[in-house]
Every structure is written in structure tokens, then in C-alpha cells.
Write a protein that holds these residues in place. Structure first.
Motif, PDB file in Angstrom:
ATOM      1  N   THR A 286       0.780  -1.202  -0.202  1.00  0.00           N
ATOM      2  CA  THR A 286      -0.026  -0.042  -0.110  1.00  0.00           C
ATOM      3  C   THR A 286       0.901   1.254   0.178  1.00  0.00           C
ATOM      4  N   ARG A 287       1.945   1.270   0.586  1.00  0.00           N
ATOM      5  CA  ARG A 287       2.849   2.351   0.791  1.00  0.00           C
ATOM      6  C   ARG A 287       3.595   2.597  -0.529  1.00  0.00           C
ATOM      7  N   LEU A 288       3.833   1.830  -1.225  1.00  0.00           N
ATOM      8  CA  LEU A 288       4.652   1.533  -2.489  1.00  0.00           C
ATOM      9  C   LEU A 288       3.704   2.284  -3.413  1.00  0.00           C
ATOM     10  N   GLN A 289       2.466   2.101  -3.367  1.00  0.00           N
ATOM     11  CA  GLN A 289       1.188   2.637  -4.222  1.00  0.00           C
ATOM     12  C   GLN A 289       0.817   4.053  -3.976  1.00  0.00           C
ATOM     13  N   SER A 290       1.372   4.524  -2.892  1.00  0.00           N
ATOM     14  CA  SER A 290       0.949   5.927  -2.254  1.00  0.00           C
ATOM     15  C   SER A 290       1.371   6.902  -3.175  1.00  0.00           C
ATOM     16  N   PRO A 291       0.663   7.934  -3.604  1.00  0.00           N
ATOM     17  CA  PRO A 291       1.107   9.042  -4.327  1.00  0.00           C
ATOM     18  C   PRO A 291       2.130   9.846  -3.835  1.00  0.00           C
ATOM     19  N   GLN A 292       2.454  10.021  -2.413  1.00  0.00           N
ATOM     20  CA  GLN A 292       3.498  10.584  -1.462  1.00  0.00           C
ATOM     21  C   GLN A 292       4.912   9.917  -1.868  1.00  0.00           C
ATOM     22  N   GLY A 293       4.811   8.664  -2.247  1.00  0.00           N
ATOM     23  CA  GLY A 293       6.014   7.795  -2.211  1.00  0.00           C
ATOM     24  C   GLY A 293       6.180   6.923  -1.139  1.00  0.00           C
ATOM     25  N   PHE A 294       7.017   5.973  -1.381  1.00  0.00           N
ATOM     26  CA  PHE A 294       7.180   5.037  -0.018  1.00  0.00           C
ATOM     27  C   PHE A 294       7.591   5.601   1.195  1.00  0.00           C
ATOM     28  N   ASN A 295       8.721   6.177   1.318  1.00  0.00           N
ATOM     29  CA  ASN A 295       9.313   6.644   2.440  1.00  0.00           C
ATOM     30  C   ASN A 295       8.412   7.799   3.218  1.00  0.00           C
ATOM     31  N   LYS A 296       7.806   8.690   2.287  1.00  0.00           N
ATOM     32  CA  LYS A 296       6.876   9.370   2.967  1.00  0.00           C
ATOM     33  C   LYS A 296       5.600   9.042   3.601  1.00  0.00           C
ATOM     34  N   ALA A 297       5.183   7.905   2.931  1.00  0.00           N
ATOM     35  CA  ALA A 297       4.066   7.270   3.387  1.00  0.00           C
ATOM     36  C   ALA A 297       4.168   6.410   4.693  1.00  0.00           C
ATOM     37  N   GLY A 298       5.386   6.208   4.957  1.00  0.00           N
ATOM     38  CA  GLY A 298       5.653   5.494   6.361  1.00  0.00           C
ATOM     39  C   GLY A 298       6.954   4.390   6.054  1.00  0.00           C
ATOM     40  N   GLY A 299       7.173   4.143   4.867  1.00  0.00           N
ATOM     41  CA  GLY A 299       8.410   3.171   4.751  1.00  0.00           C
ATOM     42  C   GLY A 299       8.185   1.867   5.648  1.00  0.00           C
ATOM     43  N   PHE A 300       9.180   1.397   6.178  1.00  0.00           N
ATOM     44  CA  PHE A 300       8.952   0.153   6.909  1.00  0.00           C
ATOM     45  C   PHE A 300       8.582   0.288   8.589  1.00  0.00           C
TER      46      PHE A 300
END
Length: 237
Positions: free
Chosen positions: A46-60
Motif C-alpha cells: 500500500t505504501r509503495l502505491q501511495s502518491p506520496q512515495g514509499f518513504n513519506k508514506a511511512g516506509g518500513f
């Protein structure tokens, strides 16, 4: 002395009666098992698909947050799905060689859960089991059913990834935006316009890996648990 039908109790895919109680418990167990194992991978996808990008969406960070509540909620959902699925299959019982078999499995899957993913996965899973059974001249074992579930899940995951991307974008859209209105076609067009084909299939490989593993665990656990419960039921005096 057992009949030839009884001897199929330990083999997956054989059904001489609906076995609704077994389907209820087995479905619930399968749902909990797959959520406990795969919830973190779904969070990453889900975070990979976020328009914010993976890291900004929370990463790991916090990928296990919400696992207990998801597992508790998955038991009744999975149980209800499989009761419906098995019941519709039983009502629409046809010969395994019939050309209506895929239609029956699509109807059963859509009755249990009306999403495109299930319409792809379950008919393919049943078809792969039937093919493997035909090739080895006996009904598939539970581990073989799990392998079929992994292949079916991976294929269904790949072809439905654009819809999953659209769903993710709608969920994460800002309130009042055109995407937040919930129009799937509009969301797909927006992704295509800004990111092209790669955007539509963002996260496809983690999604395929997670759902292939999930198909193995979910359908394998369901078949194994249901088979054991039916066997125990037949052994009761």
C-alpha cells in the motif's frame, strides 16, 4: 468398513455433502493464518502505491500495526465467504468435465465476495486442481491444492493490480479532490496520465509475491482444516 466415498475424506477437493460447519471453521482458521503472516507485506504494498512515495508514506515503520484487529476481523469474513462459496458450488453441482464448471466457480466466488480478484482466482484455482487431478489420476492432496492456490493468486494479483492501485489512490486522496469521489475509472485515468503503465502496475511484484504466498497459506490451510474436520466427523460413532 468404509465405502469408496469415505476414503476420500483425507483428500482435498472431495465433497460428498456440503460440510457447512467444517467450511465455517476452516475458513475462519485460514483467514486468521493468512492475516497474521501477510499483513506486513500488504502494508508495504500500500505504501509503495501511495502518491506520496514509499518513504513519506511511512516506509518500513509500523508495518505490524493493526495486525491483531485485522486477524480478529478476518475470521468471520473468511468463514462467511467459504460457507457461501461451498454452498453455491453444492447447489450448482455439475460433472467435473462439464464446460459449466468455470461458470459455477465464478458464481460461487462472486456470491461470497463481489470483487474482480475472486472472479479470477477461484475459477483458476479450481481449474488447476482439476487439471492436476486428471494428470495424476486421483484427487489432489492438500499441499497440491495450496500450490494451485499460489499460482492462481499470483496471476489474479497481476491482472487486477491497476484496480488495486486505483482503490489505494481513492483511499489516500485528499477530501474534496476528484479522486476522492470514488470513481475508479477517473482514478485509473489520473494514474495513467501522470505515471503511465508503470504507475498502473505500481507494487505489482510485492503484490504478486504476497498474494501467491497468501493463496498458498489461505487455500492450503482451508483445505487441510476442512479435510481434517470432515474426517473427524466421519469417525464419530
Amino acid at each position: 468398513m468404509r465405502t469408496s466415498t469415505d476414503s476420500l475424506g483425507g483428500v482435498c477437493g472431495a465433497m460428498d455433502r456440503p460440510g457447512f460447519t467444517a467450511s465455517l471453521v476452516a475458513g475462519g482458521v485460514a483467514g486468521v493464518a493468512v492475516d497474521l503472516i501477510l499483513f506486513p507485506l500488504d502494508t508495504i504494498k500500500t505504501r509503495l502505491q501511495s502518491p506520496q512515495g514509499f518513504n513519506k508514506a511511512g516506509g518500513f515503520r509500523g508495518i505490524y500495526a493493526g495486525v491483531p484487529s485485522a486477524a480478529i476481523g478476518s475470521f468471520p469474513n473468511a468463514a462467511a465467504f467459504f460457507i457461501t462459496y461451498e454452498y453455491v458450488k453444492w447447489l450448482w453441482h455439475t460433472d467435473s468435465s462439464s464446460y459449466l464448471m468455470p461458470v459455477k466457480h465464478m458464481l460461487a466466488a462472486s456470491a461470497g465476495e463481489v470483487i474482480p480478484f475472486s472472479l479470477v482466482q477461484f475459477p483458476l484455482w479450481e481449474s488447476l486442481k482439476a487439471l492436476w487431478s486428471w494428470r495424476q489420476d486421483h484427487v489432489v492432496d492438500c499441499w497440491q491444492s495450496a500450490v494451485c492456490g499460489a499460482f492462481a493468486g499470483g496471476f489474479a494479483a497481476a491482472v487486477t493490480t491497476p484496480l488495486d492501485v486505483a482503490k489505494t489512490r481513492i483511499m489516500l486522496a485528499k477530501a474534496g479532490s476528484s479522486t476522492a469521489s470514488g470513481n475508479v475509472l477517473s482514478a485509473l485515468h489520473g494514474v495513467w496520465r501522470t505515471q503511465g503503465l508503470s504507475g498502473l502496475f505500481a507494487g505489482v511484484f510485492p503484490r504478486m509475491a504476497a498474494i501467491s504466498l497468501g493463496g498458498f497459506i489461505f487455500l492450503g490451510a482451508y483445505e487441510q482444516t476442512r479435510s481434517l474436520l470432515l474426517e473427524l466427523g466421519r469417525e464419530r460413532p
